[in-house]
Design an enzyme around this catalytic site. Structure first.
Site, PDB file in Angstrom:
ATOM      1  N   TYR A   1      -6.694  -0.305  -6.642  1.00 43.02           N
ATOM      2  CA  TYR A   1      -6.109  -1.599  -6.218  1.00 43.02           C
ATOM      3  C   TYR A   1      -5.391  -1.525  -4.874  1.00 43.02           C
ATOM      4  O   TYR A   1      -5.222  -0.486  -4.313  1.00 43.02           O
ATOM      5  CB  TYR A   1      -5.300  -2.267  -7.318  1.00 43.02           C
ATOM      6  CG  TYR A   1      -4.080  -1.603  -7.922  1.00 43.02           C
ATOM      7  CD1 TYR A   1      -3.393  -0.575  -7.319  1.00 43.02           C
ATOM      8  CD2 TYR A   1      -3.590  -2.085  -9.143  1.00 43.02           C
ATOM      9  CE1 TYR A   1      -2.261  -0.036  -7.907  1.00 43.02           C
ATOM     10  CE2 TYR A   1      -2.463  -1.537  -9.735  1.00 43.02           C
ATOM     11  CZ  TYR A   1      -1.807  -0.527  -9.106  1.00 43.02           C
ATOM     12  OH  TYR A   1      -0.693   0.001  -9.680  1.00 43.02           O
ATOM     13  N   GLU A   2      -5.051  -2.716  -4.358  1.00 46.64           N
ATOM     14  CA  GLU A   2      -4.549  -2.839  -2.971  1.00 46.64           C
ATOM     15  C   GLU A   2      -5.522  -2.251  -1.955  1.00 46.64           C
ATOM     16  O   GLU A   2      -5.107  -1.680  -0.941  1.00 46.64           O
ATOM     17  CB  GLU A   2      -3.169  -2.177  -2.817  1.00 46.64           C
ATOM     18  CG  GLU A   2      -2.040  -2.855  -3.551  1.00 46.64           C
ATOM     19  CD  GLU A   2      -1.756  -4.275  -3.068  1.00 46.64           C
ATOM     20  OE1 GLU A   2      -2.123  -4.615  -1.934  1.00 46.64           O
ATOM     21  OE2 GLU A   2      -1.187  -5.038  -3.859  1.00 46.64           O
ATOM     22  N   GLY A   3      -6.799  -2.401  -2.220  1.00 44.22           N
ATOM     23  CA  GLY A   3      -7.816  -1.852  -1.320  1.00 44.22           C
ATOM     24  C   GLY A   3      -8.266  -0.499  -1.813  1.00 44.22           C
ATOM     25  O   GLY A   3      -7.498   0.465  -1.743  1.00 44.22           O
TER      26      GLY A   3
ATOM     27  N   GLN B   1      -9.403   2.067   2.530  1.00 45.01           N
ATOM     28  CA  GLN B   1      -8.299   2.662   3.288  1.00 45.01           C
ATOM     29  C   GLN B   1      -8.843   3.554   4.393  1.00 45.01           C
ATOM     30  O   GLN B   1      -8.355   3.549   5.525  1.00 45.01           O
ATOM     31  CB  GLN B   1      -7.389   3.498   2.372  1.00 45.01           C
ATOM     32  CG  GLN B   1      -6.820   2.748   1.167  1.00 45.01           C
ATOM     33  CD  GLN B   1      -5.967   1.557   1.570  1.00 45.01           C
ATOM     34  OE1 GLN B   1      -5.286   1.592   2.588  1.00 45.01           O
ATOM     35  NE2 GLN B   1      -6.029   0.502   0.778  1.00 45.01           N
TER      36      GLN B   1
ATOM     37  N   ARG C   1       0.825  -1.209   0.000  1.00 45.17           N
ATOM     38  CA  ARG C   1       0.000   0.000   0.000  1.00 45.17           C
ATOM     39  C   ARG C   1       0.855   1.253   0.000  1.00 45.17           C
ATOM     40  O   ARG C   1       0.522   2.246  -0.658  1.00 45.17           O
ATOM     41  CB  ARG C   1      -0.957  -0.027   1.202  1.00 45.17           C
ATOM     42  CG  ARG C   1      -2.052  -1.037   0.980  1.00 45.17           C
ATOM     43  CD  ARG C   1      -3.007  -1.195   2.153  1.00 45.17           C
ATOM     44  NE  ARG C   1      -4.133  -2.025   1.699  1.00 45.17           N
ATOM     45  CZ  ARG C   1      -5.145  -2.412   2.465  1.00 45.17           C
ATOM     46  NH1 ARG C   1      -5.180  -2.047   3.749  1.00 45.17           N
ATOM     47  NH2 ARG C   1      -6.112  -3.153   1.967  1.00 45.17           N
TER      48      ARG C   1
END
Lengths: 596, 596
Positions: free
Chosen positions: B440-442, B447, B296
C-alpha cells in the site's frame, strides 16, 4: 479465483530431451515407462490436479479441519471424494513395489506428479504424500510380517500414514524426546507421550492411520542413541486384516496455523497405545533417516510447486490487468491502459520466478533419476555415485527450493498489488502455505548444516568432487561454443566461487567449527545457484541443438531467453555468497548472548 | 505470547548523539522539545505501546472487524478503550499545529512514537495513523473554513480520517478512476462511486469519519488531470460542529485479507454523498501527493516496526529454547541442551535483522528531521536541501524498509521452527501484517520507478549529488582513522557501485526508458544499502567517540559489532545490485507477452 495448468511440456522436455529417460531402460521399471505410457500418466496426473485437486484448494484453506467433541477429525468439503479419486487412480502406488500392489515405475515419475498435485493443492496432497513416506520407511525397515500386513493397504490408500517425531520440548534435537515405550510380554510395546505438529495426524479420508512413532524404550540410553521407531495403528489390525478396537492414540487438538489449513496438523496423545518395533531397538534414527532423504526431496518439490502456481496466476493477472502505460509509448491503443506485462519491473519479477522454476524442476528430475539409479541399478559403482549425488543434493533441494519457492510466491503476490492481499484471489494462500516448507522436515538452517557438516566431508568429499568434475566437464566441452558462452561463462565464474568457498571451509572449519555454522546458509545458497546454473546450461544446450535441427518452437526460444536472464541477473549472486562465507564467524560470535 | 519493549535507548542515542537534536533548536517547536520532555514523551509512548496496544495485537488478529446487518462496523474487543487512551494522551496532536489544538512538536518525535505503536499493534495504529495523514492533507490544501471545522476534532481524535484512492479498476493508475462528483447549486458536490481497500474505512472508535475522496467532476479532462479531492464526512457536520444526518456513504464489505485483521479495510459505496472540494478543481493529485510523502515515510516505519518486534521475540526464544549443542562443545552444562543462541546460524540470522533495524531507525530519524527542517526552517536554502533529501529518501525508506522489514519478520519466524507457524506464538501474524506495507501507499515497484524516473533526474540530479557529496565527505573526513576503516572502506566501495549505477542510468535510460524500468528495483535496493551503510558509519563514529570518552557501555560496544556485521555481510550486496542494473533491459523485454 486462482487456476493451474500442469507444466507438461517442461516435464517432457526434461525427461525426454535433457535427461534422456530412455537411457535408463536397463533399470527395473524404466522400460515399462515407455514414452507413450509416461505421456499418458503425466496427462492423467495433470487432469486430476487441475480438475479435482485445484478447485478444492481455496475451500480447504477457508474451512480447515475440525476436531469434533466426540474426537473425530473431519476434512474440508470435497476432500473425501477427491481422496477416493487419488486412491482409485492408483497414484500412491506409481513407484511402489509390484509385490505389494504398486506399479513399480520410476520414482522420477512420482516426483513429477507430486509437483502437479502440490501446485494444485498442497494441503490435500500431504495426506497421501505422508502415506508414501511412511510406506517407504516400512519397506526399508519393517519386518516381512509388518510389510505384508500394512504396506498393501497403504499403497492402496485404504490406510494412510504419519511420521511422529516432534514433541513440545524437541524439534530438531530429537535426543531430547521423552515419549516412552514399555515392552510387553507378547513382544509389543505400550507407547505413552505427546507428539505435536503431526501432519495428516487424524482425518476422515481413510479407514485407518498407521502412525510411525519415535519413542524411547524404558532403560534405553539417553540422547539419539536410545530412540526406537514404532508402528502404532489408530485402529488395531486383526490377523485377517480386519480392523479391531481403537488404539490408545487420540487427537488432542488441531493446531491453528499460518497455512495448509486443509491438512490436519495434530497434537497426538499416546496413552498406553499398542505399538510394534520397526527394525532394531535404539536404531530408530537410522530408520527415520531412510525416509527423510525422500521426504526432503518431496518438500523441495513443494517449494517449486508453490512458485510455479504463483507464477502462472501472476502471469494471467499481468496479461489482463490494465494499469499505466508502457515507458516506450502506448501499446494497447484500444484500451484505457496497457496490461501490466508491458512494464519492465513486472517482467523482471516474472522472469526471476520462471528462471528459478524451470531450473529447479530440472534439478528435481535429475536428483529423482539419481534416486532411481541408487535404488535400482545393479552396478555398484553407479549406485554409489547416484547415492553420493542424492545425499549431496537433498539438503540443497530442500533448503534452496523452499527458500526461493516461498520468496517467489511473495513476489508473484506483489504483482497483484492490493488484490494480492485479499484472500479470495488466492495469492496470499500460496504464500502462507509455502511458508511451512522452509520449516518442516528439518528447518532450512539445519539443511545447511547437514550440507556443510555431513554431506561435504563425507568420504573425503567424494560427492562434491564428482559434482565439480561434472560441471567443469560440461563447461570444458561446450565452453568454446559461442552460442553457449552466455550460459557457460557465468557458470564457470560461479563454479569458481563455489570451489573457493569449499576450499575456505576445508581450511577454516576444522579448527573453528563455528566458521562452518556461520557460513552454512550462504554456502547452501551458493551451491544451489551453481546447481541451478548448471541445469540452465544443460537445458540451453539441448534447446539450441533442437532449434538447430529445425524445431524452433516458442517453447524452446523462450527457454534460451529465460536461461540468459538467470545467467545475467541471478547467478552473479554467488559472489555475494562467497564474500559472506569468507567473512567467517568472528563478528557472528562476538556478542555475548545477553547483548542481543 | 509475543511481547514488546520500545527501543528507547536506541532512539535516545540517535536523537541526542548521532543527529544532535538540540542543534535544531532554532526551528519552531524544537526548543520546546527539551531533552527531559523528549524522554518523558518517549517513555510515555513506550508505556502505552507496551501495556495497552501490544496486548491487543493477537486479539485484533483473531477477532478482526465485523460488518453488522444494520451497516455498523465494530472493531475487536478492547480497541475502543485503547483508542480512548491514545486520544486522551494527545498522541494525534504531538506534531500538529498549536492553533488547531496540537502541541507543535517536531515530526521526528511523532515518527519515533509511530514505530513503537506499529511494533505493538500495527492494525490498531493505522486508525490514528490515517487520521494524521488526512489531517496533514487538509492542513495543506483545505480552506480556512474547512480547517476550522474539521481539523481540531481530527487532532483530538474525536473524528478519524481516511484516504479514498483505489477503485476496482484502478490502483497505481489513478487516471482510470471513475468516481463522479456533480456540482450542486450551494457549491457542494454529490459524490457517487465505489472505493476499495479503504483502511480504517468504517469503525466504532470515533463519532465521525472524514473521508478524503478522489473523484472526477462532471466534464473534467480524462486521466489524472481531471481528478479532484473531496471531503466527505460519514455524518454531515452542522455549522455549530454538532453532527447531522448520515451521509450517502456506506461500508459495502470488509475485505478478507492476509493480515492487519484488526483494521477494517472497507469497500465504501458513495451514493450521492455530499462532499466539498479540497483545494482547486482538477488539482486533486497534487493535494494527495502532499500527504503521500509523509504517509510513505510512515509505511517505511511500519516495515522497521515489524522487523523490530519480530527480532525481539526471536531473541527471547533463541535465549530460552534449548535445542542441540554448540559446535564448539557444551555450553549449558546444567541443561539437557544449549539455548539456540549458541548456534552461529541463529546468530547470523539475528544479527542480519538487527543490523537492518538499527540503521533503518537512523535513516527514519534522519529523514524525519529533514522533514522538520523542510517545513519549519526560515532559511530557504536549508529548506530546499531538506526537501531534496525528503523527496529522494521517501521511496527508499518506503520500498527498502518494507521489503526488508517483511523479509526479516520471515527470518525471525524461522528461528521458532514449527512454533513460528502456529498462530498463538504471534510470529506468523507479524509476517502477515508486515506483508501489506510492501503494497500500500504505492507498491514497492512503483517506489523504485518514482526514485529512478522522478527523484533522480529532478533539478538536474541535485538531490542525489548532495547525498553523494555528504557520504563522500564523511568517508574523506574519517577514512584515515584506523578504527573507522571497517565501516568507511566498505562504504566507499558501495558508494562507488551506487555512483556507477547512477551514471549507467544517466547514459542508458534516456535513449531506452525500459532500461530504467528494468533497473529500478535493484537500483532502489542499492541506494538503500548505501544509505543504511552510511547510517552505520555515522553511528560507529559516535559510538567510538563516546567509548573513547569513557562510556564503554554494552549498548555502545554492541553497536560497533553490529555495524561491522553489516559492513562485512550485508553492504557487499551492492555489487550484485550493480551487476543487475548494468545488465539492462534486453533480456527482460525480449519475450512476447504470450510467451510468459
Amino acid at each position: 479465483m486462482p487456476s493451474y495448468k500442469a507444466p507438461l511440456d517442461d516435464v517432457s522436455f526434461l525427461l525426454n530431451d535433457v535427461f534422456q529417460f530412455d537411457r535408463y531402460n536397463n533399470l527395473p521399471g524404466f522400460s515399462d515407462a515407455s514414452p507413450d505410457l509416461r505421456e499418458a500418466i503425466l496427462s492423467e496426473a495433470a487432469k486430476l490436479s487441475e480438475e479435482v485437486l485445484q478447485p478444492l484448494n481455496r475451500v480447504g484453506d477457508k474451512q480447515g479441519c475440525t476436531l469434533h467433541a466426540d474426537g473425530r477429525v473431519t476434512t474440508p468439503d470435497g476432500f473425501k471424494e477427491a481422496y477416493k479419486q487419488v486412491t482409485e487412480g492408483g497414484w500412491l502406488g506409481l513407484s511402489a513395489p509390484v509385490e505389494y500392489g504398486g506399479q513399480g515405475l520410476p520414482v522420477t515419475l512420482t516426483q513429477a506428479v507430486a509437483e502437479f498435485q502440490s501446485s494444485a493443492n498442497m494441503a490435500f496432497s500431504m495426506y497421501h504424500g505422508l502415506t508414501m513416506g511412511a510406506t517407504a520407511a516400512l519397506l526399508v525397515s519393517g519386518s516381512e510380517e509388518q510389510k505384508a500386513k500394512y504396506v498393501p493397504k497403504m499403497i492402496a490408500g485404504e490406510w494412510t500414514g504419519t511420521m511422529n517425531l516432534t514433541e513440545p520440548q524437541c524439534g530438531t534435537d530429537l535426543g531430547l524426546l521423552r515419549t516412552k515405550a514399555a515392552k510387553q510380554a507378547d513382544g509389543s510395546y505400550k507407547i505413552t507421550g505427546t507428539k505435536i505438529f503431526i501432519s495428516a495426524g487424524d482425518h476422515d479420508l481413510a479407514d485407518n492411520i498407521i502412525h510411525l512413532v519415535l519413542a524411547r524404550i524404558e532403560g534405553a540410553p539417553a540422547g539419539v542413541k536410545g530412540i526406537s521407531l514404532f508402528l502404532v495403528p489408530k485402529f488395531l489390525v486383526n490377523d485377517d486384516g480386519s480392523l479391531g478396537g481403537h488404539n490408545g492414540v487420540s487427537c488432542g487438538a488441531i493446531e491453528h496455523k499460518m497455512g495448509i489449513h486443509g491438512n490436519a496438523t495434530c497434537v497426538l496423545n499416546y496413552d498406553n497405545a499398542t505399538g510394534w518395533l520397526i527394525g532394531e531397538e535404539n536404531k530408530g534414527m537410522q530408520a527415520m533417516f531412510v525416509m527423510m532423504n525422500e521426504a526432503r526431496l518431496g518438500v523441495g518439490v513443494q517449494g517449486l510447486a508453490a512458485s510455479e502456481v504463483a507464477y502462472q496466476n501472476a502471469v494471467t493477472y499481468a496479461r489482463e490487468r490494465l494499469q499505466g502505460r508502457s515507458l516506450t509509448g502506448v501499446k494497447a491503443t484500444d484500451k484505457p491502459a496497457d496490461p501490466l506485462i508491458v512494464h519492465p519491473d513486472i517482467r523482471r519479477t516474472l522472469l526471476s520466478i520462471r528462471a528459478f522454476n524451470e531450473a529447479a524442476r530440472a534439478l528435481v528430475i535429475w536428483t529423482a533419476l539419481q534416486s532411481d539409479v541408487a535404488h535400482r541399478s545393479d552396478d555398484a559403482q553407479q549406485r554409489q555415485a547416484a547415492d553420493d549425488h542424492m545425499g549431496l543434493m537433498t539438503p540443497i533441494v530442500k533448503g534452496v527450493l523452499t527458500d526461493l519457492g516461498f520468496a517467489n510466491a511473495v513476489q508473484a503476490q506483489q504483482i497483484f498489488g492490493g488484490h494480492g492481499y485479499i484472500a479470495d484471489n488466492g495469492m496470499e494462500q500460496f504464500v502462507r502455505d509455502a511458508r511451512i516448507a522452509m520449516i518442516y522436515e528439518g528447518a532450512n538452517g539445519i539443511q545447511a548444516l547437514d550440507l556443510v557438516g555431513r554431506k561435504l566431508p563425507r568420504n573425503g568429499g567424494r560427492a562434491v568432487m564428482a559434482f565439480f568434475a561434472e560441471v567443469n566437464g560440461f563447461i570444458k566441452e561446450h565452453g568454446e561454443d559461442a552460442a553457449m558462452k552466455p550460459y557457460t561463462a557465468p557458470l564457470a565464474v560461479s563454479l569458481g566461487h563455489l570451489q573457493k568457498a569449499t576450499t575456505w571451509l576445508m581450511m577454516n572449519a576444522m579448527a573453528q567449527p563455528d566458521n562452518a555454522g556461520a557460513a552454512a546458509t550462504d554456502y547452501m545458497h551458493l551451491f544451489g545457484l551453481v546447481a541451478l546454473g548448471y541445469m540452465w546450461a544443460k537445458m540451453a544446450k539441448v534447446a539450441q541443438d533442437k532449434i538447430a535441427a529445425g524445431e524452433a518452437t516458442p517453447y524452446l526460444t523462450s527457454k534460451l531467453v529465460t536461461g540468459r536472464f538467470f545467467a545475467e541477473r541471478m547467478l552473479p549472486e554467488t559472489a555475494l555468497r562467497l564474500t559472506r562465507v569468507e567473512s567467517g564467524c568472528g563478528t557472528v560470535m562476538e556478542l555475548p548472548a545477553e547483548a542481543f
